[in-house]
Design an enzyme around this catalytic site. Structure first.
Site, short mmCIF file in Angstrom:
data_model
loop_
_atom_site.label_atom_id
_atom_site.label_comp_id
_atom_site.label_asym_id
_atom_site.label_seq_id
_atom_site.Cartn_x
_atom_site.Cartn_y
_atom_site.Cartn_z
N TYR A 52 0.85 -1.20 0.00
CA TYR A 52 0.00 0.00 0.00
C TYR A 52 0.87 1.23 0.00
CZ TYR A 52 -4.92 -1.10 0.19
OH TYR A 52 -6.19 -1.46 -0.15
N GLU A 54 -0.61 4.87 -0.28
CA GLU A 54 -1.40 6.10 -0.43
C GLU A 54 -0.51 7.33 -0.36
OE1 GLU A 54 -3.13 3.61 1.13
OE2 GLU A 54 -5.28 4.06 1.10
N ASP A 198 -8.17 12.78 -24.45
CA ASP A 198 -8.08 11.36 -24.08
C ASP A 198 -7.42 10.61 -25.23
OD1 ASP A 198 -8.48 8.67 -23.63
OD2 ASP A 198 -10.60 8.84 -23.15
N THR A 224 -4.93 5.42 -21.25
CA THR A 224 -4.68 4.11 -20.66
C THR A 224 -3.24 3.75 -21.01
OG1 THR A 224 -5.62 3.10 -22.64
CG2 THR A 224 -7.05 3.25 -20.70
N LYS A 227 -2.87 -0.13 -24.36
CA LYS A 227 -3.31 -0.31 -25.76
C LYS A 227 -2.08 -0.22 -26.66
CE LYS A 227 -8.02 1.08 -24.70
NZ LYS A 227 -8.39 2.09 -23.71
N ARG A 233 -2.50 -3.01 -17.65
CA ARG A 233 -3.82 -2.37 -17.61
C ARG A 233 -3.78 -1.26 -16.58
NH1 ARG A 233 -8.08 -5.28 -20.24
NH2 ARG A 233 -9.31 -3.50 -19.60
N1 DSN Z 1 -13.05 -0.36 -23.94
C1 DSN Z 1 -11.99 0.39 -24.56
C2 DSN Z 1 -11.94 0.13 -26.01
O1 DSN Z 1 -12.04 -1.02 -26.39
O2 DSN Z 1 -11.77 1.04 -26.79
C3 DSN Z 1 -12.09 1.82 -24.27
O3 DSN Z 1 -11.99 1.97 -22.88
#
Ligand code: DSN
Length: 427
Positions: A52, A54, A198, A224, A227, A233
């Protein structure tokens, strides 16, 4: 020798083995998925899952941060370097939380946000009606041009002038073209709004310099990390110096408790990988593959939203085929090609059974596939759509997909060299 997991929980071990086989034996084209490196996987599954932490480096609410402070500082510094940002926060649990943290940094509940609607390629958290973001904030949503599938920046500006939002959100989950973040930034300035961008889908392309970066033009950038960036993740936020303190407070204690330090650790590793010539080459190939796939799909009579792609994803509009997106995606899945069904601009069908499928090239590119393989895959798409009700053809395509997969084994042991001295990048 049995692994600990195999010994302790054979049922879960067996299911994980099945999933590994599925990931290995299918052509994974969900635009938001990838395969991480061995180093990222190790960091994700490390002892930091036990800790942890924080707070932030140097200001924690728990003791025992001798290592976590160093790791998080490295992750922050790497994020600032690769994105050229004044400040980075690497604690968001996901892109959704990162987006909410961005909004709560800048505005109050009840204020207006303006984002791309889900059915036009926006994310749930860009203010879609089913999302908490539309309940906490007053949400108005812009669209793409239904004919071209592209942003009409003039119309977006008119829309912004009409509604005067406090935040304009740029970025998408299903937009296959370059986004002009500079124009979004100018529109936001002209209407007195903040600009939140984003880049969850394209952040790997942004780091590699293949897609324009919003960092100079946005107050806050969210992404994120799993990707095109090919990390664990998680989520990440970048901002201008003036928002740094408020943004950190918005993440913790505003929205989150303890950060997932194993994820932060893996983000640090992924950012080191992204800061290499090999990663730039990978990102270039993602786009080259998507372009070639698109060209071949169009030759086979598929309509693509916007007529092609500039990035890692393609949107097939199936309305000329008389086949619903869900039916096609399910047939593709039986043929060992994994996609998701998706709305297309101007779609009158509901999001759960829309008129398109979305596909992307990040994962197949990590496997080492290149343009010739994209041509083969486009041929698989043609055969599946033309024989959508003929299981014998779909089974034959599945066999060929498996054969293709076997030529490009899942690189779950690939290593990105940090100094360019380790050859092809796989062990
Ligand atoms: N669920 C994601 C996607 O597949 O684009 C976006 O968060």
């Amino acid at each position: 020798m049995l692994s600990a997991l195999e010994q302790y929980d054979p049922q879960i071990f067996e299911l994980l083995t099945q999933e590994k086989a599925r990931q290995s034996g299918s052509i994974r084209m969900i635009a938001s998925e990838n395969y991480v490196s061995k180093a990222v996987m190790q960091a994700t599954g490390s002892c930091l899952t036990n800790k942890y932490a924080e707070g932030y480096p140097g200001k924690r609410y728990y003791e025992g941060q001798q290592v976590t402070d160093l790791i998080e500082t490295i992750a922050i510094d790497r994020a600032k370097k690769v994105f050229g940002a004044d400040h980075a926060n690497v604690q968001s649990y996901s892109g959704s939380v990162a987006n909410v943290a961005a909004y709560s940094t800048l505005i109050n509940p009840g204020d207006m946000i303006m984002g791309l609607s889900l059915v036009n390629g926006g994310h749930l958290t860009h203010g879609w009606k089913a999302s908490f973001t539309s309940k906490v904030y007053n949400s108005v949503q812009y669209s793409v041009d239904p004919q071209t599938g592209l942003f009409d920046y003039g119309q977006i500006e008119e829309f912004a002038k009409k509604h005067r939002p406090k935040i304009i959100i740029s970025g998408a989950t299903a937009y296959p073209r370059q986004i002009d973040f500079e124009i979004f930034g100018e529109i936001a300035k002209r209407v007195g709004a903040y600009h939140v961008s984003d880049i969850a889908h394209i952040s790997g392309l942004v780091v590699a310099g293949i897609h324009k970066s919003p960092v100079p033009y946005a107050d806050i950038v969210s992404t994120t990390t799993h990707k095109t960036l090919r990390g664990p993740r998680g989520g990440m936020l970048l901002c201008k110096a003036e928002h740094a303190a408020a943004m950190d407070r918005a993440v913790f204690p505003g929205l989150q408790g303890g950060p997932h330090m194993h994820t932060v650790t893996a983000i640090a590793v992924a950012l080191a990988e992204a800061d290499t010539p090999e990663f730039v080459q990978y990102a270039r190939q993602i786009v080259a593959n998507a372009k070639r796939l698109g060209e071949k799909l169009m030759e086979h009579g598929f309509n693509l939203v916007s007529g092609g792609t500039d990035n890692h994803l393609l949107l097939i509009d199936l309305r000329n085929k008389g086949v619903a997106g869900k039916k096609f995606a399910k047939a593709l899945d039986r043929a060992r090609i994994v996609t998701n069904y998706n709305t297309v601009p101007g779609d009158t069908a509901p999001p759960f059974n829309p008129s398109g499928v979305r596909l992307g090239t990040p994962a197949v590119t990590t496997r080492g596939m290149k343009e010739p393989e994209m041509e083969m895959i486009a041929g698989f798409f043609k055969r599946v759509i033309e024989h959508i009700d003929d299981e014998s053809v779909i089974e034959q395509v599945a066999r060929e997909s498996l054969l293709l997969c076997s030529r490009f084994p899942v690189p779950d042991h690939f290593i990105i060299p940090r100094d360019g001295s380790h050859g092809a990048g796989r062990d």
